[in-house]
Design a protein around this motif. Structure first.
Motif, PDB file in Angstrom:
ATOM      1  N   VAL A  40     -12.331   6.407  -5.497  1.00 13.29           N
ATOM      2  CA  VAL A  40     -13.601   5.684  -5.578  1.00 13.29           C
ATOM      3  C   VAL A  40     -13.997   5.181  -4.202  1.00 13.29           C
ATOM      4  O   VAL A  40     -13.170   5.049  -3.303  1.00 13.29           O
ATOM      5  CB  VAL A  40     -13.523   4.484  -6.555  1.00 13.29           C
ATOM      6  CG1 VAL A  40     -13.280   4.940  -7.971  1.00 13.29           C
ATOM      7  CG2 VAL A  40     -12.432   3.517  -6.123  1.00 13.29           C
ATOM      8  N   THR A  41     -15.278   4.872  -4.049  1.00 13.92           N
ATOM      9  CA  THR A  41     -15.773   4.285  -2.813  1.00 13.92           C
ATOM     10  C   THR A  41     -15.468   2.798  -2.789  1.00 13.92           C
ATOM     11  O   THR A  41     -15.452   2.138  -3.821  1.00 13.92           O
ATOM     12  CB  THR A  41     -17.288   4.516  -2.701  1.00 13.92           C
ATOM     13  OG1 THR A  41     -17.559   5.914  -2.790  1.00 13.92           O
ATOM     14  CG2 THR A  41     -17.831   4.007  -1.374  1.00 13.92           C
ATOM     15  N   GLU A  42     -15.231   2.278  -1.591  1.00 12.99           N
ATOM     16  CA  GLU A  42     -14.919   0.863  -1.431  1.00 12.99           C
ATOM     17  C   GLU A  42     -15.962  -0.017  -2.121  1.00 12.99           C
ATOM     18  O   GLU A  42     -17.147   0.285  -2.137  1.00 12.99           O
ATOM     19  CB  GLU A  42     -14.855   0.505   0.060  1.00 12.99           C
ATOM     20  CG  GLU A  42     -16.143   0.781   0.822  1.00 12.99           C
ATOM     21  CD  GLU A  42     -16.053   0.450   2.306  1.00 12.99           C
ATOM     22  OE1 GLU A  42     -15.170  -0.327   2.690  1.00 12.99           O
ATOM     23  OE2 GLU A  42     -16.882   0.975   3.075  1.00 12.99           O
ATOM     24  N   GLY A  43     -15.484  -1.106  -2.737  1.00 16.06           N
ATOM     25  CA  GLY A  43     -16.368  -2.051  -3.404  1.00 16.06           C
ATOM     26  C   GLY A  43     -16.687  -1.709  -4.839  1.00 16.06           C
ATOM     27  O   GLY A  43     -17.296  -2.522  -5.543  1.00 16.06           O
ATOM     28  N   ASN A  44     -16.288  -0.525  -5.305  1.00 18.47           N
ATOM     29  CA  ASN A  44     -16.546  -0.135  -6.693  1.00 18.47           C
ATOM     30  C   ASN A  44     -15.393  -0.552  -7.604  1.00 18.47           C
ATOM     31  O   ASN A  44     -14.289  -0.839  -7.140  1.00 18.47           O
ATOM     32  CB  ASN A  44     -16.769   1.376  -6.799  1.00 18.47           C
ATOM     33  CG  ASN A  44     -18.147   1.779  -6.310  1.00 18.47           C
ATOM     34  OD1 ASN A  44     -19.037   0.945  -6.194  1.00 18.47           O
ATOM     35  ND2 ASN A  44     -18.318   3.047  -5.997  1.00 18.47           N
ATOM     36  N   THR A  94     -12.257  -2.392  -5.775  1.00 20.17           N
ATOM     37  CA  THR A  94     -11.589  -1.873  -4.587  1.00 20.17           C
ATOM     38  C   THR A  94     -12.048  -2.638  -3.350  1.00 20.17           C
ATOM     39  O   THR A  94     -13.195  -3.066  -3.257  1.00 20.17           O
ATOM     40  CB  THR A  94     -11.883  -0.381  -4.399  1.00 20.17           C
ATOM     41  OG1 THR A  94     -13.306  -0.178  -4.316  1.00 20.17           O
ATOM     42  CG2 THR A  94     -11.331   0.416  -5.567  1.00 20.17           C
ATOM     43  N   PRO A  95     -11.149  -2.830  -2.376  1.00 24.48           N
ATOM     44  CA  PRO A  95     -11.485  -3.631  -1.197  1.00 24.48           C
ATOM     45  C   PRO A  95     -12.349  -2.867  -0.207  1.00 24.48           C
ATOM     46  O   PRO A  95     -12.377  -1.630  -0.200  1.00 24.48           O
ATOM     47  CB  PRO A  95     -10.106  -3.926  -0.589  1.00 24.48           C
ATOM     48  CG  PRO A  95      -9.281  -2.735  -0.982  1.00 24.48           C
ATOM     49  CD  PRO A  95      -9.755  -2.349  -2.359  1.00 24.48           C
ATOM     50  N   ASP A  96     -13.065  -3.608   0.652  1.00 25.69           N
ATOM     51  CA  ASP A  96     -13.715  -2.995   1.804  1.00 25.69           C
ATOM     52  C   ASP A  96     -12.626  -2.569   2.784  1.00 25.69           C
ATOM     53  O   ASP A  96     -11.638  -3.293   2.989  1.00 25.69           O
ATOM     54  CB  ASP A  96     -14.663  -3.979   2.482  1.00 25.69           C
ATOM     55  CG  ASP A  96     -15.869  -4.311   1.614  1.00 25.69           C
ATOM     56  OD1 ASP A  96     -16.209  -3.491   0.741  1.00 25.69           O
ATOM     57  OD2 ASP A  96     -16.453  -5.392   1.792  1.00 25.69           O
ATOM     58  N   ILE A  97     -12.782  -1.415   3.377  1.00 29.96           N
ATOM     59  CA  ILE A  97     -11.711  -0.872   4.212  1.00 29.96           C
ATOM     60  C   ILE A  97     -12.230  -0.490   5.589  1.00 29.96           C
ATOM     61  O   ILE A  97     -13.438  -0.263   5.780  1.00 29.96           O
ATOM     62  CB  ILE A  97     -11.045   0.342   3.536  1.00 29.96           C
ATOM     63  CG1 ILE A  97     -12.038   1.504   3.379  1.00 29.96           C
ATOM     64  CG2 ILE A  97     -10.468  -0.057   2.183  1.00 29.96           C
ATOM     65  CD1 ILE A  97     -11.402   2.766   2.814  1.00 29.96           C
ATOM     66  N   LEU A 102      -8.058   4.828   2.125  1.00 28.44           N
ATOM     67  CA  LEU A 102      -6.942   3.901   1.969  1.00 28.44           C
ATOM     68  C   LEU A 102      -6.324   4.102   0.594  1.00 28.44           C
ATOM     69  O   LEU A 102      -7.037   4.128  -0.413  1.00 28.44           O
ATOM     70  CB  LEU A 102      -7.434   2.457   2.116  1.00 28.44           C
ATOM     71  CG  LEU A 102      -6.369   1.361   1.997  1.00 28.44           C
ATOM     72  CD1 LEU A 102      -5.461   1.381   3.228  1.00 28.44           C
ATOM     73  CD2 LEU A 102      -7.027  -0.008   1.839  1.00 28.44           C
ATOM     74  N   PHE A 103      -4.996   4.229   0.541  1.00 27.87           N
ATOM     75  CA  PHE A 103      -4.300   4.352  -0.730  1.00 27.87           C
ATOM     76  C   PHE A 103      -3.844   2.971  -1.194  1.00 27.87           C
ATOM     77  O   PHE A 103      -3.229   2.222  -0.437  1.00 27.87           O
ATOM     78  CB  PHE A 103      -3.103   5.285  -0.624  1.00 27.87           C
ATOM     79  CG  PHE A 103      -3.488   6.724  -0.447  1.00 27.87           C
ATOM     80  CD1 PHE A 103      -3.887   7.486  -1.531  1.00 27.87           C
ATOM     81  CD2 PHE A 103      -3.486   7.309   0.807  1.00 27.87           C
ATOM     82  CE1 PHE A 103      -4.272   8.805  -1.376  1.00 27.87           C
ATOM     83  CE2 PHE A 103      -3.861   8.629   0.980  1.00 27.87           C
ATOM     84  CZ  PHE A 103      -4.257   9.368  -0.118  1.00 27.87           C
ATOM     85  N   VAL A 104      -4.169   2.651  -2.440  1.00 31.37           N
ATOM     86  CA  VAL A 104      -3.801   1.362  -3.015  1.00 31.37           C
ATOM     87  C   VAL A 104      -2.874   1.605  -4.204  1.00 31.37           C
ATOM     88  O   VAL A 104      -3.164   2.437  -5.064  1.00 31.37           O
ATOM     89  CB  VAL A 104      -5.054   0.578  -3.480  1.00 31.37           C
ATOM     90  CG1 VAL A 104      -4.644  -0.750  -4.110  1.00 31.37           C
ATOM     91  CG2 VAL A 104      -6.003   0.345  -2.308  1.00 31.37           C
ATOM     92  N   GLU A 105      -1.771   0.870  -4.220  1.00 34.30           N
ATOM     93  CA  GLU A 105      -0.840   0.907  -5.350  1.00 34.30           C
ATOM     94  C   GLU A 105      -1.009  -0.365  -6.160  1.00 34.30           C
ATOM     95  O   GLU A 105      -0.924  -1.463  -5.607  1.00 34.30           O
ATOM     96  CB  GLU A 105       0.604   1.013  -4.869  1.00 34.30           C
ATOM     97  CG  GLU A 105       1.620   0.979  -5.997  1.00 34.30           C
ATOM     98  CD  GLU A 105       3.060   0.988  -5.494  1.00 34.30           C
ATOM     99  OE1 GLU A 105       3.961   1.109  -6.337  1.00 34.30           O
ATOM    100  OE2 GLU A 105       3.268   0.869  -4.267  1.00 34.30           O
ATOM    101  N   LEU A 106      -1.285  -0.231  -7.451  1.00 36.72           N
ATOM    102  CA  LEU A 106      -1.372  -1.378  -8.342  1.00 36.72           C
ATOM    103  C   LEU A 106      -0.134  -1.422  -9.225  1.00 36.72           C
ATOM    104  O   LEU A 106       0.296  -0.385  -9.747  1.00 36.72           O
ATOM    105  CB  LEU A 106      -2.624  -1.320  -9.215  1.00 36.72           C
ATOM    106  CG  LEU A 106      -3.911  -1.826  -8.542  1.00 36.72           C
ATOM    107  CD1 LEU A 106      -4.536  -0.729  -7.714  1.00 36.72           C
ATOM    108  CD2 LEU A 106      -4.892  -2.345  -9.564  1.00 36.72           C
ATOM    109  N   SER A 107       0.426  -2.604  -9.371  1.00 40.23           N
ATOM    110  CA  SER A 107       1.620  -2.794 -10.192  1.00 40.23           C
ATOM    111  C   SER A 107       1.279  -3.669 -11.391  1.00 40.23           C
ATOM    112  O   SER A 107       0.674  -4.742 -11.230  1.00 40.23           O
ATOM    113  CB  SER A 107       2.738  -3.451  -9.378  1.00 40.23           C
ATOM    114  OG  SER A 107       3.125  -2.628  -8.292  1.00 40.23           O
TER     115      SER A 107
END
Length: 269
Positions: A40-44, A94-97, A102-107
Motif C-alpha cells: 500500500v501507499t504510505e498513509g493508507n 501505514t506511516p509516512d516514509i 519500507l517493509f513493516v512487520e506487525l505482531s
C-alpha cells in the motif's frame, strides 16, 4: 525488446507468510489474522480481521505492535477482552516514509486468563507516494493485424501476443483491423475491459503513483483511444482504478503491411 522493471521480490515471501498467518494451530490459544492488502501507499489503511479463542475460561487481551527500519518498534494497541471467543478488526495506518519502499512487520499476540499465548506476524510493503514509477517494459512492438506479427499486448505478462490466438481476458491492448488494410489503424482497443485515457501536457518521465491515480480518477475513461501519435501519453486502468501509463515512442505506417507497427514504453503501478 522488453525490459522487465526491477521490483522488490515479495510475493514468495508473502505467500509463505499467508500460510503462517491463516494456519490453525493446536495450542490452548488460537489466533487467526487476515489482512486486506500486502502493498500500500504510505498513509493508507490496511484492515486486519482478527479471530481468537481459548480452551480455557476466557481471552484476556490482544496486543498489537509494529517494527520497521525507520521507526523501530511501536506499540500500536492493546485490545481488552473478556470473552472466550473474539472476532473483530484492526485498522492499521501505514506511516509516512523517507525511502521508496519500507517493509513493516506487525505482531499480534493474544493472551488468555491462564497465561497462554497465541502469536501471528503480518508483513506490509509500504510505498512512498512521491516515488516515481519504474519502467515495466520498453520498446514494445505491437503490429498491424495484417502483418502476421503480434498485434496485441498483455499487461499481465508484459509481452506482445497474437490476438487471434489469445484469450480475450489476456488481450489488454490491441490494434484493430481496418477496412483499408494497407493503413495502420490509429486506434487501440481492449478485449479484457481495460479503459484508456489520452492525456496532454503530462510528463511521463516523472510520473508518480499518486500523480497517476489522481489523473486517472479525474479523467473520462473510454473503451477506445484514437488518433494515436508519437509522444502521446495514454493512461490505462479499470473503471475505478489506474493500472499504468503508456508512452508512445513510435508510429510506423510503412508501405505494405509487414512492418506497420507501434512502439511504446509502459509503467505500471
Amino acid at each position: 525488446m522488453i525490459r522487465m522493471k526491477r521490483t522488490v521480490t515479495v510475493l514468495s515471501f508473502i505467500a509463505a507468510v499467508i500460510g503462517c498467518v491463516s494456519e490453525r494451530d493446536a495450542s490452548d490459544v488460537v489466533l487467526l489474522v487476515d489482512q486486506s492488502a500486502y502493498a500500500v501507499t504510505e498513509g493508507n489503511n490496511v484492515r486486519f480481521n482478527l479471530e481468537t479463542w481459548t480452551v480455557h475460561e476466557k481471552m484476556d487481551r490482544v496486543d498489537i505492535s509494529s517494527y520497521d527500519s525507520e521507526n523501530g518498534r511501536v506499540d500500536l494497541q492493546s485490545i481488552p477482552l473478556n470473552v472466550r471467543h473474539y472476532a473483530g478488526e484492526y485498522l492499521y495506518q501505514t506511516p509516512d516514509i523517507d525511502a521508496d519502499t519500507l517493509f513493516v512487520e506487525l505482531s499480534f499476540t493474544a493472551y488468555d486468563n491462564a497465561g497462554n499465548v497465541g502469536k501471528r506476524n503480518a508483513y506490509i510493503s509500504v510505498v512512498n507516494k512521491d516515488s516515481m514509477l519504474d519502467e515495466a517494459a520498453v520498446s514494445v512492438l505491437m503490429y498491424s493485424p495484417d502483418s502476421g506479427r503480434p498485434d496485441g499486448f498483455s499487461l499481465r505478462t508484459l509481452q506482445p501476443l497474437y490476438v487471434s490466438a489469445s484469450r480475450d481476458e489476456d488481450v489488454d491492448i490491441y490494434v484493430p483491423q481496418r477496412q483499408d488494410s494497407d493503413v495502420l489503424s490509429d486506434e487501440w482497443r481492449s478485449k479484457s475491459g481495460l479503459k484508456f485515457v489520452k492525456m496532454t501536457g503530462v510528463d511521463y518521465a516523472t510520473m508518480t503513483r499518486d500523480r497517476l491515480w489522481a489523473l486517472y480518477a479525474n479523467a473520462v475513461k473510454s473503451d477506445v483511444v484514437t488518433g494515436i501519435e508519437t509522444g502521446d501519453v495514454i493512461l490505462v486502468g479499470t473503471d475505478i482504478s489506474a493500472a499504468g501509463a503508456v508512452l508512445v515512442t513510435g508510429v510506423f505506417d510503412e508501405p505494405g503491411t509487414d512492418a506497420d507497427r507501434y512502439m511504446f514504453n509502459i509503467k505500471l503501478i
